[in-house]
Design an enzyme around this catalytic site. Structure first.
Site, PDB file in Angstrom:
ATOM      1  N   VAL A  18       0.717  -1.170  -0.153  1.00 33.56           N
ATOM      2  CA  VAL A  18       0.023   0.236   0.035  1.00 33.56           C
ATOM      3  C   VAL A  18       0.935   1.285   0.061  1.00 33.56           C
ATOM      4  CG1 VAL A  18      -1.973   1.036   1.221  1.00 33.56           C
ATOM      5  CG2 VAL A  18      -1.921  -1.369   1.145  1.00 33.56           C
ATOM      6  N   ALA A  47       9.433   5.569   6.816  1.00 36.28           N
ATOM      7  CA  ALA A  47      10.028   4.514   7.751  1.00 36.28           C
ATOM      8  C   ALA A  47       9.774   3.433   7.426  1.00 36.28           C
ATOM      9  CB  ALA A  47       9.687   5.017   9.149  1.00 36.28           C
ATOM     10  N   LYS A 115      -6.937  -1.939   9.634  1.00 35.96           N
ATOM     11  CA  LYS A 115      -8.203  -2.376  10.153  1.00 35.96           C
ATOM     12  C   LYS A 115      -8.045  -3.039  11.378  1.00 35.96           C
ATOM     13  CE  LYS A 115      -7.056  -4.817   7.105  1.00 35.96           C
ATOM     14  NZ  LYS A 115      -6.695  -5.615   6.152  1.00 35.96           N
ATOM     15  N   ILE A 146     -13.103   1.110  -2.097  1.00 36.87           N
ATOM     16  CA  ILE A 146     -14.511   1.561  -1.849  1.00 36.87           C
ATOM     17  C   ILE A 146     -14.706   2.492  -0.845  1.00 36.87           C
ATOM     18  CG2 ILE A 146     -16.890   0.653  -1.474  1.00 36.87           C
ATOM     19  CD1 ILE A 146     -15.884  -2.288  -2.117  1.00 36.87           C
ATOM     20  N   GLY A 197      -1.123 -15.025  -4.460  1.00 37.81           N
ATOM     21  CA  GLY A 197      -0.751 -13.831  -3.477  1.00 37.81           C
ATOM     22  C   GLY A 197      -2.055 -13.326  -2.732  1.00 37.81           C
ATOM     23  N   GLU A 200      -2.655 -15.465   2.630  1.00 36.19           N
ATOM     24  CA  GLU A 200      -0.970 -15.735   3.299  1.00 36.19           C
ATOM     25  C   GLU A 200      -0.556 -17.114   3.051  1.00 36.19           C
ATOM     26  OE1 GLU A 200       0.850 -13.242   4.656  1.00 36.19           O
ATOM     27  OE2 GLU A 200      -0.554 -11.715   3.995  1.00 36.19           O
ATOM     28  N   ASP A 212     -10.274 -11.002   9.329  1.00 31.80           N
ATOM     29  CA  ASP A 212      -9.993  -9.838   8.615  1.00 31.80           C
ATOM     30  C   ASP A 212     -11.508  -9.212   8.258  1.00 31.80           C
ATOM     31  OD1 ASP A 212      -8.577  -8.151   6.342  1.00 31.80           O
ATOM     32  OD2 ASP A 212     -10.211  -8.973   5.312  1.00 31.80           O
ATOM     33  N   LYS A 216     -13.349  -5.633   9.861  1.00 33.97           N
ATOM     34  CA  LYS A 216     -14.017  -4.560   9.055  1.00 33.97           C
ATOM     35  C   LYS A 216     -15.445  -4.485   9.571  1.00 33.97           C
ATOM     36  CE  LYS A 216     -10.990  -5.650   5.310  1.00 33.97           C
ATOM     37  NZ  LYS A 216     -10.744  -6.613   3.960  1.00 33.97           N
TER      38      LYS A 216
HETATM   39  P1  NAP Z   1       3.331  -4.819   3.627  1.00 34.66           P
HETATM   40  O1  NAP Z   1       3.337  -4.935   2.132  1.00 34.66           O
HETATM   41  O2  NAP Z   1       3.751  -5.941   4.545  1.00 34.66           O
HETATM   42  O3  NAP Z   1       4.101  -3.445   4.019  1.00 34.66           O
HETATM   43  C1  NAP Z   1       4.228  -3.162   5.421  1.00 34.66           C
HETATM   44  C2  NAP Z   1       5.528  -2.040   5.295  1.00 34.66           C
HETATM   45  O4  NAP Z   1       5.317  -1.742   6.797  1.00 34.66           O
HETATM   46  C3  NAP Z   1       6.727  -2.571   5.047  1.00 34.66           C
HETATM   47  O5  NAP Z   1       7.371  -1.455   4.284  1.00 34.66           O
HETATM   48  C4  NAP Z   1       7.391  -2.759   6.403  1.00 34.66           C
HETATM   49  O6  NAP Z   1       8.663  -2.443   6.252  1.00 34.66           O
HETATM   50  C5  NAP Z   1       6.826  -1.861   7.082  1.00 34.66           C
HETATM   51  N1  NAP Z   1       7.029  -2.184   8.620  1.00 34.66           N
HETATM   52  C6  NAP Z   1       6.268  -3.262   9.069  1.00 34.66           C
HETATM   53  N2  NAP Z   1       6.587  -2.902  10.525  1.00 34.66           N
HETATM   54  C7  NAP Z   1       7.435  -1.957  10.829  1.00 34.66           C
HETATM   55  C8  NAP Z   1       8.212  -1.596  11.877  1.00 34.66           C
HETATM   56  N3  NAP Z   1       7.850  -1.927  13.101  1.00 34.66           N
HETATM   57  N4  NAP Z   1       8.629  -0.375  11.815  1.00 34.66           N
HETATM   58  C9  NAP Z   1       8.709   0.340  10.346  1.00 34.66           C
HETATM   59  N5  NAP Z   1       8.171  -0.284   9.346  1.00 34.66           N
HETATM   60  C10 NAP Z   1       7.536  -1.413   9.561  1.00 34.66           C
HETATM   61  O7  NAP Z   1       1.750  -4.509   4.053  1.00 34.66           O
HETATM   62  P2  NAP Z   1       0.667  -3.851   3.114  1.00 34.66           P
HETATM   63  O8  NAP Z   1      -0.172  -4.809   2.361  1.00 34.66           O
HETATM   64  O9  NAP Z   1       1.038  -2.453   2.486  1.00 34.66           O
HETATM   65  O10 NAP Z   1      -0.416  -3.369   4.468  1.00 34.66           O
HETATM   66  C11 NAP Z   1      -0.353  -2.199   5.008  1.00 34.66           C
HETATM   67  C12 NAP Z   1      -1.443  -1.794   5.849  1.00 34.66           C
HETATM   68  O11 NAP Z   1      -2.636  -1.461   4.838  1.00 34.66           O
HETATM   69  C13 NAP Z   1      -2.121  -2.966   6.725  1.00 34.66           C
HETATM   70  O12 NAP Z   1      -2.712  -2.341   7.799  1.00 34.66           O
HETATM   71  C14 NAP Z   1      -3.083  -3.747   5.903  1.00 34.66           C
HETATM   72  O13 NAP Z   1      -4.070  -4.572   6.668  1.00 34.66           O
HETATM   73  C15 NAP Z   1      -3.740  -2.415   5.040  1.00 34.66           C
HETATM   74  N6  NAP Z   1      -4.308  -2.910   3.749  1.00 34.66           N
HETATM   75  C16 NAP Z   1      -3.957  -3.572   2.989  1.00 34.66           C
HETATM   76  C17 NAP Z   1      -4.411  -3.818   1.690  1.00 34.66           C
HETATM   77  C18 NAP Z   1      -3.863  -4.653   0.566  1.00 34.66           C
HETATM   78  O14 NAP Z   1      -4.088  -4.611  -0.310  1.00 34.66           O
HETATM   79  N7  NAP Z   1      -2.428  -4.886   0.684  1.00 34.66           N
HETATM   80  C19 NAP Z   1      -5.605  -3.350   1.654  1.00 34.66           C
HETATM   81  C20 NAP Z   1      -6.384  -2.662   2.646  1.00 34.66           C
HETATM   82  C21 NAP Z   1      -5.672  -2.348   3.717  1.00 34.66           C
HETATM   83  P3  NAP Z   1       9.734  -3.413   5.365  1.00 34.66           P
HETATM   84  O15 NAP Z   1       9.351  -3.125   3.984  1.00 34.66           O
HETATM   85  O16 NAP Z   1      11.150  -3.162   5.673  1.00 34.66           O
HETATM   86  O17 NAP Z   1       9.508  -4.897   5.535  1.00 34.66           O
HETATM   87  N1  HSE Z   2      -6.862  -9.722   2.831  1.00 32.48           N
HETATM   88  C1  HSE Z   2      -7.914  -8.943   2.511  1.00 32.48           C
HETATM   89  C2  HSE Z   2      -8.789  -9.494   1.283  1.00 32.48           C
HETATM   90  C3  HSE Z   2      -7.219  -7.582   1.922  1.00 32.48           C
HETATM   91  O1  HSE Z   2      -8.613 -10.611   0.901  1.00 32.48           O
HETATM   92  O2  HSE Z   2      -9.775  -8.935   1.241  1.00 32.48           O
HETATM   93  C4  HSE Z   2      -6.911  -6.557   2.874  1.00 32.48           C
HETATM   94  O3  HSE Z   2      -7.868  -6.350   3.798  1.00 32.48           O
END
Ligand code: NAP
Ligand code: HSE
Length: 442
Positions: A18, A47, A115, A146, A197, A200, A212, A216
């Site tokens: 994100v 960061a 979330k 959305i 992907g 998990e 999850d 929400k």
């Molecule tokens: P992600 O790809 O795993 O990225 C997490 C990022 O946070 C990475 O850059 C990581 O650093 C950094 N990070 C984690 N712990 C940290 C710490 N203690 N200190 C500093 N940096 C830290 O996760 P994501 O998929 O982008 O999701 C991020 C958030 O958005 C989550 O809350 C998720 O639930 C929410 N979200 C995600 C999606 C989606 O489609 N992915 C959709 C809706 C909401 P490194 O890169 O160095 O590991």
């Molecule tokens: N893992 C979630 C989903 C996306 O499959 O909808 C992030 O909330």
């Protein structure tokens, strides 16, 4: 240059899926955003956990173009001089909670996609934001791209929401779609979802077991009913027990199976209470939620004055989720420039209706002996538990048969007790399946 020459700085916690999208959008749409805000939004320090990790090339290009630094020190963002808005896209509760409390207390506005954090500590964070009259925004935390948080909080502020039904998890919707369209069992489709992907690896439980979606649903219930509803108050069942046979039966009867997040306000003993649950359910094929396929999300809202509303789109992914995050950054930036004073909004703890008191319709599949008196014994058991049968079908296979029953809406606790009593009947070999039906009877 479009817009004002003033600039605000947006710092990020996280540069993963994100965060990379957020940095790209702030770079690629910079002129339009400046015009909408009345100032340029400068990407500031970012960061991460590990600075040496390979990263999204376009995001890194955008970072370099902005002259922003990548750091492994969150204090370069949180409470840092010159950082006006903190975007938290790191995920998890710790250390995100402490970092965001510190950011809010230092007068920074916060935008988060987290979330889990909002569903467990949302009220605490909101209160810290109100203390400082700064914004806490979290549109991306529910259903990714959305728009649902702002419509619930703002567009429907003059209405009364009665019920929210949502397909809130794209991974499980993808799995159920493949099972429905290919007649496949869960395991191979789950493995495919992991390879793509969506789910998990090695542990897909956040999606498959409904956690999850439950986070929400808690957020939606809080907004819909002006209450503090937390993740642990959501009754949660995932999709692990859904079989290809259940899906085939549902199809034959004109239904599809969806994992739903449901929030409703009900009256229990003359008092308003909130019912909030996540579970698979039969949904009538003609219901707007039934046609939501693949990894898409949708939220169906019933409000007194507006009637039925449906919100549909991508619930995840880098740019779709970033669209919602940046859509929150813009009003937060405008509010900072306008020196907005936020009114205090009251959020009450309202009673949560125990799941046993939910009023639900059920589909029940029984494996029974095929002999005289079976139907009578089964029907009597339903009657003894005050569960009214709406329709029954039977299919015979030599000495045994499958009985498929759909009930009228009944008390959840009674249906569960009835199922336990059915298991004890000599003529019942097993209660093969038990699933709620939503979207028709109330
Ligand atoms: P992600 O790809 O795993 O990225 C997490 C990022 O946070 C990475 O850059 C990581 O650093 C950094 N990070 C984690 N712990 C940290 C710490 N203690 N200190 C500093 N940096 C830290 O996760 P994501 O998929 O982008 O999701 C991020 C958030 O958005 C989550 O809350 C998720 O639930 C929410 N979200 C995600 C999606 C989606 O489609 N992915 C959709 C809706 C909401 P490194 O890169 O160095 O590991
Ligand atoms: N893992 C979630 C989903 C996306 O499959 O909808 C992030 O909330």
């Amino acid at each position: 240059m479009t817009g004002d020459q003033r600039a605000l700085t947006v710092g990020l916690l996280g540069l993963g899926v994100v965060g990379s999208g957020v940095v790209r959008l702030l770079h690629d749409h910079a002129d339009e955003i400046a015009g909408r805000v009345g100032a340029r939004l400068q990407v500031g320090p970012v960061a991460v956990r590990d600075r040496t990790k390979p990263r999204d090339v376009e995001a890194m290009h955008a970072l370099h173009a902005a002259g922003a630094t990548l750091t492994d020190d969150p204090s370069a963002v949180v409470g840092a001089d010159g950082v006006d808005i903190v975007v938290e896209v790191m995920g998890g509760v710790d250390p995100a909670r402490d970092l965001l409390l510190a950011a809010l207390k230092s007068g920074q506005s916060v935008v988060t996609a987290n979330k889990e954090l909002i569903a467990t500590h949302g009220a605490e964070l909101l209160s810290a934001a109100q203390e400082q009259s700064v914004r806490l925004e979290y549109e991306a935390a529910v259903a990714g791209a959305i728009p649902i948080i702002k419509p619930m909080r703002e567009s429907l502020a003059g209405d009364r929401v009665r019920k929210v039904l949502g397909i809130l998890n794209g991974t499980t919707n993808y799995i159920l779609t493949r099972m429905t369209e290919e007649g496949a069992d869960l395991e191979p489709v789950l493995a495919e979802a992991q390879d793509l992907g969506y789910a998990e690896k090695p542990d897909p439980s956040a999606d498959v077991d409904g956690h999850d979606a439950a986070a929400k649903a808690a957020i939606l219930a809080s907004l819909a009913f002006d209450a503090e509803v937390t993740r642990d108050q959501v009754f949660t069942e995932g999709i692990r027990d859904v079989t290809a046979t259940d899906i085939a039966h549902a199809h034959r009867m004109g239904y599809v199976i969806k994992l739903l997040g449901i929030a409703e306000e009900v009256e229990v003993d003359g008092q308003r209470a909130i019912g909030v649950r996540v579970h698979p359910a039969w949904v009538p094929a003609e219901h707007p939620l039934a046609s939501v396929r693949e990894a898409f999300n949708a939220i169906f809202v019933q409000a007194d004055a507006a009637g039925a509303l449906m919100f549909y789109g991508r619930g995840a992914g880098s740019l779709p989720t970033a669209s919602a995050v940046v859509g929150d950054v813009v009003p937060a930036a405008r509010a900072l420039l306008a020196g907005e004073q936020l009114p205090r909004v009251s959020v009450a703890r309202k009673p949560i209706r125990p799941i046993d008191d939910a009023i639900v319709q059920y589909y029940v599949l029984l494996d029974v002996l095929d002999e005289a008196g079976v139907l009578a014994a089964v029907a009597a058991t339903f009657g003894d538990h005050d569960v009214s049968i709406k329709s029954v079908w039977q299919e015979g296979e030599e000495d045994h048969a499958q009985l498929l029953l759909v009930t009228h809406a009944a008390r959840e606790g009674n249906v569960q007790a009835c199922a336990a009593a059915l298991e004890e009947l000599d003529v019942v070999r097993s209660v093969a399946s038990l699933m709620r039906v939503e979207g028709r009877e109330v």
